[in-house]
Design a protein around this motif. Sequence first.
Motif, short mmCIF file in Angstrom:
data_model
loop_
_atom_site.label_atom_id
_atom_site.label_comp_id
_atom_site.label_asym_id
_atom_site.label_seq_id
_atom_site.Cartn_x
_atom_site.Cartn_y
_atom_site.Cartn_z
N LYS A 295 -13.04 -10.66 -6.89
CA LYS A 295 -12.76 -9.24 -7.10
C LYS A 295 -12.80 -8.40 -5.82
O LYS A 295 -12.46 -7.24 -5.82
CB LYS A 295 -13.74 -8.65 -8.12
CG LYS A 295 -13.62 -9.33 -9.48
CD LYS A 295 -14.53 -8.71 -10.49
CE LYS A 295 -14.54 -9.46 -11.81
NZ LYS A 295 -13.25 -9.54 -12.46
N LYS B 30 -6.78 6.84 -16.81
CA LYS B 30 -6.74 6.34 -18.18
C LYS B 30 -8.12 6.50 -18.82
O LYS B 30 -9.14 6.25 -18.19
CB LYS B 30 -6.35 4.85 -18.15
CG LYS B 30 -6.21 4.22 -19.50
CD LYS B 30 -5.90 2.75 -19.38
CE LYS B 30 -5.82 2.13 -20.75
NZ LYS B 30 -5.78 0.68 -20.70
N GLU C 87 1.04 5.47 -10.56
CA GLU C 87 0.14 4.54 -11.26
C GLU C 87 -0.96 5.30 -11.99
O GLU C 87 -1.44 6.33 -11.52
CB GLU C 87 -0.49 3.57 -10.26
CG GLU C 87 0.34 2.35 -10.00
CD GLU C 87 -0.42 1.31 -9.20
OE1 GLU C 87 -1.33 0.67 -9.76
OE2 GLU C 87 -0.10 1.15 -8.01
N ASP D 58 -8.94 -4.29 -5.82
CA ASP D 58 -7.75 -3.92 -6.58
C ASP D 58 -8.19 -3.02 -7.72
O ASP D 58 -9.31 -3.16 -8.24
CB ASP D 58 -7.05 -5.16 -7.15
CG ASP D 58 -6.48 -6.03 -6.04
OD1 ASP D 58 -5.93 -5.47 -5.06
OD2 ASP D 58 -6.59 -7.27 -6.13
N LYS D 59 -7.32 -2.11 -8.17
CA LYS D 59 -7.72 -1.13 -9.20
C LYS D 59 -8.13 -1.80 -10.51
O LYS D 59 -8.97 -1.29 -11.23
CB LYS D 59 -6.61 -0.12 -9.45
CG LYS D 59 -5.43 -0.66 -10.20
CD LYS D 59 -4.55 0.43 -10.75
CE LYS D 59 -3.55 -0.23 -11.68
NZ LYS D 59 -2.57 0.58 -12.23
N GLU D 60 -7.56 -2.97 -10.81
CA GLU D 60 -7.89 -3.67 -12.06
C GLU D 60 -9.35 -4.09 -12.12
O GLU D 60 -9.91 -4.27 -13.19
CB GLU D 60 -7.00 -4.91 -12.25
CG GLU D 60 -5.53 -4.63 -12.44
CD GLU D 60 -4.79 -4.26 -11.16
OE1 GLU D 60 -3.73 -3.60 -11.26
OE2 GLU D 60 -5.29 -4.60 -10.07
N ASP D 61 -9.96 -4.28 -10.96
CA ASP D 61 -11.34 -4.76 -10.90
C ASP D 61 -12.37 -3.64 -10.76
O ASP D 61 -13.56 -3.89 -10.63
CB ASP D 61 -11.50 -5.74 -9.72
CG ASP D 61 -10.60 -6.95 -9.87
OD1 ASP D 61 -10.49 -7.46 -11.00
OD2 ASP D 61 -9.99 -7.37 -8.87
N ILE E 31 -4.82 5.01 -13.23
CA ILE E 31 -5.98 4.21 -12.83
C ILE E 31 -7.13 4.40 -13.82
O ILE E 31 -7.17 5.38 -14.54
CB ILE E 31 -6.43 4.56 -11.39
CG1 ILE E 31 -6.81 6.03 -11.28
CG2 ILE E 31 -5.34 4.22 -10.40
CD1 ILE E 31 -7.34 6.43 -9.91
N PRO E 32 -8.07 3.44 -13.87
CA PRO E 32 -9.18 3.53 -14.83
C PRO E 32 -10.11 4.70 -14.51
O PRO E 32 -10.37 4.99 -13.34
CB PRO E 32 -9.92 2.20 -14.67
CG PRO E 32 -9.06 1.33 -13.82
CD PRO E 32 -8.11 2.21 -13.08
N TYR F 172 -9.25 1.45 -2.97
CA TYR F 172 -8.08 0.62 -3.29
C TYR F 172 -6.84 1.47 -3.16
O TYR F 172 -6.88 2.70 -3.20
CB TYR F 172 -8.20 0.00 -4.70
CG TYR F 172 -8.42 0.99 -5.81
CD1 TYR F 172 -7.35 1.61 -6.45
CD2 TYR F 172 -9.71 1.31 -6.25
CE1 TYR F 172 -7.55 2.52 -7.48
CE2 TYR F 172 -9.92 2.21 -7.27
CZ TYR F 172 -8.84 2.81 -7.89
OH TYR F 172 -9.04 3.72 -8.90
#
Length: 201
Positions: A18, A124, A96, A34-37, A98-99, A90
């Motif tokens: 990550k 999000k 995009e 990365d934004k997913e992590d 993002i969380p 990130y």
Amino acid sequence: MLNLEDLEKKINSELTTKINSTNIKHAQLYIDIDKEDLLDVVLFLKTNKDTKFRQLIDITVVDYPESAKRFKVVYLFLSHEFNQRLVLNYLINENEIIPSLTSVFPSANWMEREVFDMYGVDFKDHPDLRRILTDYGFEGHPLRKDFPLTGHTEVRYSEDEKKVVMEPVKLEQNFRNFDYESPWEGTKYIKEETEKNDKKN
């Protein structure tokens, strides 16, 4: 308590896939992900007994309009117990989503609203994502580098209408013809006059 070098090794060993890169600068640990992590990394940083980054200091964005990934999202964390600071970042594209960190750090609520208002970055699962610093109906995002310095509209009190009105910005002529010279070097007409005097002498 871990020193920064040991902390860097601990985070890299625990979150191997990550973490994109880590770096120690200015007595702070910088982590690139990365934004997913994001949520997994932040939960680890907050809850692990060797890290305890339990305060989110700030969330901000850096705008690189010429880059494919336009925005760098930056999170600043503090561990009171270990007196250590950490910077997490990130890159994302312009549109995009993002969380949101509000589920982990409720204080992220206002910080994310500021980022949304000033840069136009969407979060999000944010509980109340709306403008916080600009007025109703404001156009654009003031901290983007392509936003005009004068803005799009100006607010003034109208004596005729007896209320505050919003209208397009009107620049006076002297703003349009500003020569951007340093006042220490002298303005254009002073330079021309000086050159004429030098030629005479």
